[in-house]
Design a protein around this motif. Structure first.
Motif: not given
Length: 106
Positions: A54-67
């Motif tokens: 995933y490349y964040v183009v705009e905004g902000q995200g809360h990502f889950w990656l395993g634990d």
């Protein structure tokens, strides 16, 4: 096939679920744009034999990656290796736009 595309031509929204649009698709690569409005989520899932980014183009995200969980914004790249559960939620107040790349299943 048009080999040059403008991301802004592929941005969109849906009130009931995050918006997905494909830019390029071949036997070796799928490249798309995901747009999440505030509060929308891509629930954690995995791809057993496919890496994804995933490349964040705009905004902000809360990502889950395993634990692990991280909040990242514009300009960051998030890698979800094959077999690792991953997902994202837009907890911000503006649209989260992600350029997403994945190798199609063999």
């Amino acid at each position: 096939m048009d080999l040059i595309k403008n991301l802004q031509d592929y941005v969109g929204s849906r009130p009931e679920k995050f918006f997905k649009n494909t830019l390029f698709h071949s036997e070796r690569l799928l490249l798309g744009l995901n747009c999440l409005e505030p509060g929308q989520v891509q629930t954690p899932h995995d791809h057993s034999d496919q890496d994804k980014f995933y490349y964040v183009v705009e905004g902000q995200g809360h990502f889950w990656l395993g634990d692990d969980q991280r909040v990242v914004g514009k300009g960051h790249v998030v890698l979800a290796p094959a077999g690792v559960a991953h997902g994202v939620k837009n907890e911000g107040s503006e649209r989260l736009t992600l350029l997403v790349g994945i190798a199609p299943a063999p």
